[in-house]
Design a protein around this motif. Structure first.
Motif, PDB file in Angstrom:
ATOM      1  N   LEU A 200      21.471 -43.309  31.840  1.00  0.00           N
ATOM      2  CA  LEU A 200      22.631 -43.965  31.604  1.00  0.00           C
ATOM      3  C   LEU A 200      22.374 -45.406  32.435  1.00  0.00           C
ATOM      4  CD1 LEU A 200      25.309 -41.240  32.277  1.00  0.00           C
ATOM      5  CD2 LEU A 200      24.312 -42.261  29.995  1.00  0.00           C
ATOM      6  N   GLY A 201      21.198 -45.776  32.846  1.00  0.00           N
ATOM      7  CA  GLY A 201      21.102 -46.838  33.813  1.00  0.00           C
ATOM      8  C   GLY A 201      21.614 -48.222  33.033  1.00  0.00           C
ATOM      9  N   ASP A 202      21.676 -48.360  31.890  1.00  0.00           N
ATOM     10  CA  ASP A 202      21.931 -49.594  31.103  1.00  0.00           C
ATOM     11  C   ASP A 202      23.487 -49.692  30.758  1.00  0.00           C
ATOM     12  OD1 ASP A 202      22.035 -47.614  29.225  1.00  0.00           O
ATOM     13  OD2 ASP A 202      20.865 -48.942  27.719  1.00  0.00           O
ATOM     14  N   ILE A 203      24.431 -48.723  31.277  1.00  0.00           N
ATOM     15  CA  ILE A 203      25.928 -48.925  31.188  1.00  0.00           C
ATOM     16  C   ILE A 203      26.340 -49.873  32.325  1.00  0.00           C
ATOM     17  CG2 ILE A 203      27.944 -47.637  31.111  1.00  0.00           C
ATOM     18  CD1 ILE A 203      26.292 -45.259  30.231  1.00  0.00           C
ATOM     19  N   PRO A 204      27.065 -50.727  31.872  1.00  0.00           N
ATOM     20  CA  PRO A 204      27.677 -51.632  32.738  1.00  0.00           C
ATOM     21  C   PRO A 204      28.933 -51.076  33.771  1.00  0.00           C
ATOM     22  CG  PRO A 204      28.554 -52.026  30.389  1.00  0.00           C
ATOM     23  CD  PRO A 204      27.649 -50.877  30.467  1.00  0.00           C
ATOM     24  N   ARG A 205      28.928 -51.183  35.019  1.00  0.00           N
ATOM     25  CA  ARG A 205      29.795 -50.701  35.804  1.00  0.00           C
ATOM     26  C   ARG A 205      30.953 -51.419  35.771  1.00  0.00           C
ATOM     27  NH1 ARG A 205      28.050 -46.987  39.703  1.00  0.00           N
ATOM     28  NH2 ARG A 205      25.783 -46.564  39.729  1.00  0.00           N
ATOM     29  N   ARG A 206      32.184 -50.529  35.885  1.00  0.00           N
ATOM     30  CA  ARG A 206      33.381 -51.209  35.778  1.00  0.00           C
ATOM     31  C   ARG A 206      34.353 -50.417  36.706  1.00  0.00           C
ATOM     32  NH1 ARG A 206      34.980 -52.532  29.403  1.00  0.00           N
ATOM     33  NH2 ARG A 206      33.242 -54.419  29.106  1.00  0.00           N
ATOM     34  N   LYS A 207      35.543 -51.085  37.309  1.00  0.00           N
ATOM     35  CA  LYS A 207      36.410 -50.485  38.054  1.00  0.00           C
ATOM     36  C   LYS A 207      37.264 -49.428  37.322  1.00  0.00           C
ATOM     37  CE  LYS A 207      37.079 -54.027  41.290  1.00  0.00           C
ATOM     38  NZ  LYS A 207      38.042 -54.960  42.188  1.00  0.00           N
ATOM     39  N   TRP A 208      37.795 -48.412  37.817  1.00  0.00           N
ATOM     40  CA  TRP A 208      38.411 -47.276  37.257  1.00  0.00           C
ATOM     41  C   TRP A 208      39.531 -47.592  36.277  1.00  0.00           C
ATOM     42  CZ3 TRP A 208      36.772 -42.470  36.134  1.00  0.00           C
ATOM     43  CH2 TRP A 208      37.859 -41.408  35.663  1.00  0.00           C
ATOM     44  N   ASP A 209      40.467 -48.702  36.876  1.00  0.00           N
ATOM     45  CA  ASP A 209      41.535 -49.147  36.186  1.00  0.00           C
ATOM     46  C   ASP A 209      41.451 -50.432  35.420  1.00  0.00           C
ATOM     47  OD1 ASP A 209      40.891 -50.739  38.180  1.00  0.00           O
ATOM     48  OD2 ASP A 209      42.973 -50.759  39.101  1.00  0.00           O
ATOM     49  N   ASP A 210      39.856 -50.739  35.231  1.00  0.00           N
ATOM     50  CA  ASP A 210      39.410 -51.730  34.136  1.00  0.00           C
ATOM     51  C   ASP A 210      39.624 -51.034  32.616  1.00  0.00           C
ATOM     52  OD1 ASP A 210      39.641 -53.652  36.209  1.00  0.00           O
ATOM     53  OD2 ASP A 210      37.124 -53.601  36.357  1.00  0.00           O
ATOM     54  N   GLU A 211      38.991 -51.954  31.790  1.00  0.00           N
ATOM     55  CA  GLU A 211      38.893 -51.404  30.379  1.00  0.00           C
ATOM     56  C   GLU A 211      37.791 -50.358  30.461  1.00  0.00           C
ATOM     57  OE1 GLU A 211      40.599 -51.909  27.619  1.00  0.00           O
ATOM     58  OE2 GLU A 211      41.760 -53.454  29.001  1.00  0.00           O
ATOM     59  N   SER A 212      37.768 -49.570  29.498  1.00  0.00           N
ATOM     60  CA  SER A 212      36.889 -48.236  29.319  1.00  0.00           C
ATOM     61  C   SER A 212      35.516 -49.002  29.492  1.00  0.00           C
ATOM     62  CB  SER A 212      36.938 -47.815  27.884  1.00  0.00           C
ATOM     63  OG  SER A 212      35.837 -46.764  27.733  1.00  0.00           O
ATOM     64  N   MET A 241      30.712 -41.986  36.833  1.00  0.00           N
ATOM     65  CA  MET A 241      29.997 -42.880  37.721  1.00  0.00           C
ATOM     66  C   MET A 241      30.103 -44.114  37.630  1.00  0.00           C
ATOM     67  SD  MET A 241      26.656 -40.913  39.128  1.00  0.00           S
ATOM     68  CE  MET A 241      25.845 -40.891  37.420  1.00  0.00           C
ATOM     69  N   TYR A 242      30.339 -44.632  36.257  1.00  0.00           N
ATOM     70  CA  TYR A 242      30.505 -46.139  35.821  1.00  0.00           C
ATOM     71  C   TYR A 242      31.575 -46.800  35.353  1.00  0.00           C
ATOM     72  CZ  TYR A 242      25.361 -44.516  35.543  1.00  0.00           C
ATOM     73  OH  TYR A 242      24.254 -43.770  35.978  1.00  0.00           O
ATOM     74  N   GLY A 243      32.635 -45.884  35.644  1.00  0.00           N
ATOM     75  CA  GLY A 243      33.842 -46.184  35.310  1.00  0.00           C
ATOM     76  C   GLY A 243      34.567 -45.454  34.399  1.00  0.00           C
ATOM     77  N   ARG A 244      35.539 -45.722  33.632  1.00  0.00           N
ATOM     78  CA  ARG A 244      36.343 -44.700  32.720  1.00  0.00           C
ATOM     79  C   ARG A 244      35.993 -44.737  31.395  1.00  0.00           C
ATOM     80  NH1 ARG A 244      41.104 -45.762  30.330  1.00  0.00           N
ATOM     81  NH2 ARG A 244      41.079 -47.898  31.319  1.00  0.00           N
ATOM     82  N   PRO A 245      35.105 -43.679  30.993  1.00  0.00           N
ATOM     83  CA  PRO A 245      34.913 -43.840  29.571  1.00  0.00           C
ATOM     84  C   PRO A 245      35.747 -43.086  28.556  1.00  0.00           C
ATOM     85  CG  PRO A 245      34.024 -41.776  30.599  1.00  0.00           C
ATOM     86  CD  PRO A 245      34.909 -42.559  31.724  1.00  0.00           C
ATOM     87  N   ILE A 246      35.736 -43.298  27.292  1.00  0.00           N
ATOM     88  CA  ILE A 246      36.532 -42.924  26.331  1.00  0.00           C
ATOM     89  C   ILE A 246      35.579 -41.869  25.487  1.00  0.00           C
ATOM     90  CG2 ILE A 246      37.853 -43.124  24.143  1.00  0.00           C
ATOM     91  CD1 ILE A 246      38.868 -45.808  25.613  1.00  0.00           C
ATOM     92  N   PHE A 247      36.214 -40.716  25.034  1.00  0.00           N
ATOM     93  CA  PHE A 247      35.426 -39.658  24.314  1.00  0.00           C
ATOM     94  C   PHE A 247      36.327 -39.678  22.851  1.00  0.00           C
ATOM     95  CE2 PHE A 247      34.409 -38.930  28.661  1.00  0.00           C
ATOM     96  CZ  PHE A 247      33.013 -38.480  28.582  1.00  0.00           C
ATOM     97  N   TYR A 248      35.368 -39.772  21.888  1.00  0.00           N
ATOM     98  CA  TYR A 248      35.865 -39.370  20.434  1.00  0.00           C
ATOM     99  C   TYR A 248      35.068 -38.182  20.077  1.00  0.00           C
ATOM    100  CZ  TYR A 248      37.845 -44.291  20.487  1.00  0.00           C
ATOM    101  OH  TYR A 248      38.506 -45.168  21.017  1.00  0.00           O
ATOM    102  N   LEU A 249      35.821 -36.931  20.142  1.00  0.00           N
ATOM    103  CA  LEU A 249      34.869 -35.805  19.973  1.00  0.00           C
ATOM    104  C   LEU A 249      35.610 -34.838  18.884  1.00  0.00           C
ATOM    105  CD1 LEU A 249      34.926 -34.636  23.580  1.00  0.00           C
ATOM    106  CD2 LEU A 249      32.916 -35.733  22.214  1.00  0.00           C
ATOM    107  N   ALA A 250      34.758 -34.109  18.108  1.00  0.00           N
ATOM    108  CA  ALA A 250      34.914 -33.064  16.975  1.00  0.00           C
ATOM    109  C   ALA A 250      34.841 -31.909  17.886  1.00  0.00           C
ATOM    110  CB  ALA A 250      34.362 -33.265  15.698  1.00  0.00           C
ATOM    111  N   LEU A 251      36.053 -31.097  17.968  1.00  0.00           N
ATOM    112  CA  LEU A 251      36.174 -29.822  18.938  1.00  0.00           C
ATOM    113  C   LEU A 251      36.433 -28.872  17.828  1.00  0.00           C
ATOM    114  CD1 LEU A 251      37.771 -31.278  22.086  1.00  0.00           C
ATOM    115  CD2 LEU A 251      35.347 -30.921  21.573  1.00  0.00           C
TER     116      LEU A 251
END
Length: 423
Positions: A200-212, A241-251
């Motif tokens: 996951l090293g190329d994921i841009p870091r963002r603050k938790w309350d920033d955009e995903s 670790m990199y901020g706040r992700p969004i998951f689109y999942l089929a469950l």
């Protein structure tokens, strides 16, 4: 009669399929046919098999058992050869999540999430793309770039061909991020995040309350991954670790229902899920567009009217709450809340006032003023009521010197190296 005939048959295994042999692993075990335990056919189809069908099935349609051949033909003929050449050579496939093989259902999946996904698209990840069916639908829907994480070598040639067809829009990495919890093995003493940081090293870091910071797409039928997301939010590990992700999942329905609060006694996972995450159901897709297919289970009275895992999957959006750290006044309180829930919901019949008086003596009057009584059980509380109770408990002056805080800090120390490793 059929069951006795099947049980009396010896287990017959043919060699794995190759391009030169065109054969599949074919086993008859008890009441079902399985292909190296990868495929479970619907019960109704098994009932219609007789000995002649079993013997003849290996002789026609390029030595493919007839029932499985019909299944592939009905679902997606285009991918039949790819599935037979690649899917059945994958080891431990029975332990992996489903692979999409239907172009139509892939388009249905993308149609449900497309508008929401494209509103906040940044770093898109697809987990276990397999044959790239969903990948191509996402590209055609306008997703500019997708990072693919696929563990099995058997699928990489197909994915590389897709990458050549859409130059500059795909990046393929080897790994199964659905099993990220295994990468965070607490027994590993040296660099527990090494593999995750590389993947996951190329994921841009963002603050938790920033955009995903990223959008993650995939299909899972296991509870473990959702439980892992809960722990990752609490301790800010893994994807978090990199901020706040969004998951689109089929469950699968069984997974989704495990974490939904239905007004009855809630579990620890249900409480944490509903407090930590915002979620939305976009719709459903047909489970029959994935392999392995599942045998239909007989409906029981308490499941009347519910869809079974073999029929459909929920397409959902999971997003950690942006104001979570403000809601709990910092990361430490989030960990304390998890410890509070876990400590008191191991036995939901535990009564609130007696349990908390063991930590803070004579606190009962304060709780009575908050409309609790001596008979109130933790299992009677909704997720939001559990949160309110914790905030009340945390506000007491005695909290800072309580035995509860000491035990919670010991748990926190265990996870400190994981929160600091990739900083």
């Amino acid at each position: 009669m059929l069951r006795k005939q099947l049980m009396a048959l010896p287990i017959t295994c043919l060699s794995p399929i190759t391009k030169s042999q065109n054969r599949v692993i074919f086993c008859v075990i008890n009441k079902r046919i399985s292909y190296s335990n990868f495929m479970q056919l619907p019960y109704q189809q098994i009932e219609s098999i007789d000995n002649n069908d079993i013997e003849a099935s290996t002789m026609k349609h390029e030595n493919i058992p007839s029932i499985f051949y019909e299944y592939l033909t009905n679902v997606t003929p285009k991918f039949k050869d790819k599935i037979l050449e690649n899917y059945f050579t994958v080891t431990s496939i029975n332990n992996t999540d489903p692979y999409l093989i239907s172009r139509e259902i892939g388009n249905d999946f993308v149609a449900l999430i497309k508008d929401d996904l494209l509103e906040s698209v940044s770093h898109v990840i697809e987990l276990n793309p397999g044959f790239g069916v969903l990948t191509e639908s996402l590209l055609q829907a306008g997703v500019p770039f997708i990072n693919l994480y696929e563990k099995y070598n058997e699928f990489h040639s197909t994915l590389n061909n897709l990458s050549n067809a859409y130059p500059g829009r795909l990046k393929i990495k080897r790994g199964n991020l659905f099993t990220m919890s295994k990468m965070l093995n607490l027994n590993i003493k040296e660099k527990p995040h090494t593999n995750i940081c590389e993947l996951l090293g190329d994921i841009p870091r963002r603050k938790w309350d920033d955009e995903s910071c990223m959008q993650i797409i995939g299909t899972t039928t296991k509870h473990l991954f959702v439980r892992h997301l809960i722990i990752s939010i609490i301790f800010q590990t893994g994807f978090m670790m990199y901020g706040r992700p969004i998951f689109y999942l089929a469950l699968s329905p069984s997974v989704w229902n495990t974490f939904m609060y239905n007004g009855k006694k809630a579990s620890t996972n249900c409480i944490m899920f509903n407090i930590l995450l915002d979620y939305k159901i976009f719709g459903t897709i047909d489970r029959r567009g994935f392999i392995p297919c599942l045998r239909k289970k007989k409906k029981v009275n308490n499941n009347k009217g519910r869809k079974t895992d073999s029929e459909m999957l929920y397409v959902v959006k999971l997003e950690p709450k942006a104001d979570l750290l403000k809601l709990f006044d910092g990361k430490d309180s989030l960990i304390y809340f998890w410890h509070f829930v876990r400590h008191h919901f191991y036995k939901p019949s535990l009564r609130v006032i007696p349990a908390l008086e063991k930590i803070v003596p004579d606190c009962g009057l304060r709780l009575i003023e908050k409309n609790y009584n001596i008979f109130t059980e933790f299992g009677h509380l909704s997720p939001s009521q559990v949160f309110d109770l914790f905030i009340e408990f945390k506000s007491w002056p005695e909290f800072k010197d309580s035995s509860f805080l000491l035990s919670a800090n010991e748990i926190k120390k265990t996870y400190d190296p994981y929160m600091e490793e990739c900083e």
